[in-house]
Design a protein around this motif. Structure first.
Motif, PDB file in Angstrom:
ATOM      1  N   ARG A 302      10.413  17.141  24.041  1.00 11.73           N
ATOM      2  CA  ARG A 302       9.487  18.191  23.577  1.00 11.73           C
ATOM      3  C   ARG A 302       9.319  19.295  24.627  1.00 11.73           C
ATOM      4  O   ARG A 302       9.411  20.486  24.277  1.00 11.73           O
ATOM      5  CB  ARG A 302       8.131  17.585  23.201  1.00 11.73           C
ATOM      6  N   GLU A 306      10.191  23.232  23.940  1.00 11.28           N
ATOM      7  CA  GLU A 306       9.185  24.267  24.165  1.00 11.28           C
ATOM      8  C   GLU A 306       9.695  25.319  25.143  1.00 11.28           C
ATOM      9  O   GLU A 306       9.482  26.523  24.957  1.00 11.28           O
ATOM     10  CB  GLU A 306       7.893  23.625  24.687  1.00 11.28           C
ATOM     11  N   VAL A 325      10.590  16.359  15.964  1.00 16.48           N
ATOM     12  CA  VAL A 325      10.937  15.915  17.323  1.00 16.48           C
ATOM     13  C   VAL A 325      11.281  14.433  17.312  1.00 16.48           C
ATOM     14  O   VAL A 325      12.268  13.998  17.923  1.00 16.48           O
ATOM     15  CB  VAL A 325       9.785  16.203  18.299  1.00 16.48           C
TER      16      VAL A 325
END
Length: 374
Positions: A302, A306, A325
């Motif tokens: 993650r 990001e 995810v």
């Protein structure tokens, strides 16, 4: 009766239906398994499906037509290498349609163009620092990781860091474009090639001596003269898993060149997992070389995503649902083996985003990741 049941009862493959109505097999899987139809031409596609079923003697309504006697069995084409190997994902660039759909200024999965775009998770930082310390203080280092793990990115960052910090480090990189373990299909990298590569970096204007003994004596003297001016020297070899075993043994001897107690030449090898097996076959190398592994992202998936979307001015939540995810983690894990490497993640998510744009779905969901990767 559902479309999924009709296809199962009459042994019709998704591939066969996709070819008949003119859409991708991924889109058919989404229609059959999740009743997710493309936003455009939905009515036309429904009519095409009904026409296909009627042509096969199947009633698309609740009551099915009797099954035809001696109906030919559907021919299932042989599976591709990607289907037989669930861990293999082909290159999938992000389409222009997907960029417009998710309002992305550019592809977030392209190669990093600046240090700020590189995602350095804790394990990658350890590998990065090991390469830096070897360059500055000497040593024999092997950086090992699977294809797409980010090894080349760290190598490029090392070269960029040397330039940014104006470090007195000379890096010699032999060309490995045609390097192979033997001469049957390519060219082997030999000790004299390494000597020539280092000489081109340390003393580019000095003519190389002809005899091997004079050549290596010349190399040592040039390294000593350069080191006494404060310069450090690194021999950096990419695709090192293709190095012949004798050359690997010779590299150990290169690291033993010294001016008193000060090492003259560091060696950094960058290669895939086969490099470890090769090192284990050479005892004197295995006892002296430091091996650092570049593992998969795993818990850092993650934060990686990001970071990638932030690098193009977007946010992860604007593109994918939270369950996507977990779906990526599940898709890139097989029998306890994780392949959550940056390149595999990029290809998988780019493919799912392309499908989402085609279907008009606002965000990538877990179902799209699972179905879109087939």
């Amino acid at each position: 009766m559902s479309l999924k049941t009709l296809l199962h009862e009459h042994r019709i493959t998704h591939r066969e239906l996709a070819a008949a109505i003119g859409i991708s097999r991924t889109a058919v899987s989404l229609i059959v398994n999740h009743d997710t139809w493309p936003a455009r031409d939905r009515a036309a596609l429904r009519q095409a499906v009904d026409a296909f079923l009627l042509a096969r003697g199947i009633a698309p309504a609740k009551e099915m037509a009797p099954k035809r006697a001696n109906a030919p069995e559907p021919v299932v084409p042989p599976t591709s290498s990607e289907e037989t190997n669930p861990m293999l994902l082909r290159k999938c660039p992000l389409s222009m349609e997907a960029r417009r759909h998710f309002r992305l200024a550019r592809d977030p999965f392209t190669e990093c163009r600046s240090v700020a775009e590189i995602f350095l998770w804790p394990d990658a930082r350890i590998v990065r620092e090991a390469m830096w310390q070897t360059s500055r203080h000497g040593g024999f280092l092997a950086v090992v990781g699977e294809s797409g793990a980010g090894k080349s990115t760290l190598r490029e960052e090392l070269l960029d860091r040397i330039t940014r910090e104006d470090a007195p480090i000379a890096v010699a990189q032999p060309f490995t474009l045609a390097m192979e373990p033997d001469d049957k299909v390519g060219k082997t990298l030999r000790s004299q090639h390494l000597a020539e590569c280092v000489m081109r970096k340390v003393a580019p204007l000095a003519p190389m001596r002809s005899s091997p003994d004079a050549r290596f004596d010349q190399l040592e003297r040039e390294l000593i003269d350069s080191a006494r001016t404060g310069m450090r020297h690194v021999l950096l070899i990419e695709e090192a898993h293709c190095i012949p075993t004798p050359t690997l043994r010779h590299l150990k001897r290169y690291t033993e060149l010294k001016d008193g107690l000060r090492p003259l030449l560091s060696v950094i090898l960058v290669g895939q997992q086969e490099l470890v097996k090769k090192i284990d076959q050479v005892r004197e190398v295995a006892q002296r070389i430091e091996i650092v592994q570049l593992p998969p992202l795993d818990a850092q998936l993650r934060p990686y995503l990001e970071h990638r979307f932030a690098s193009v001015g977007s946010a992860l939540e604007q593109v994918i649902e939270a369950n996507a995810v977990d779906a990526i983690t599940s898709r890139l894990s097989h029998q306890g083996v994780s392949t959550l490497y940056p390149l595999a993640v990029n290809n998988l998510l780019a493919r799912a985003m392309n499908v989402a744009a085609t279907l008009g779905v606002p965000k990538v969901t877990g179902e799209l990741v699972r179905e879109g990767s087939r």
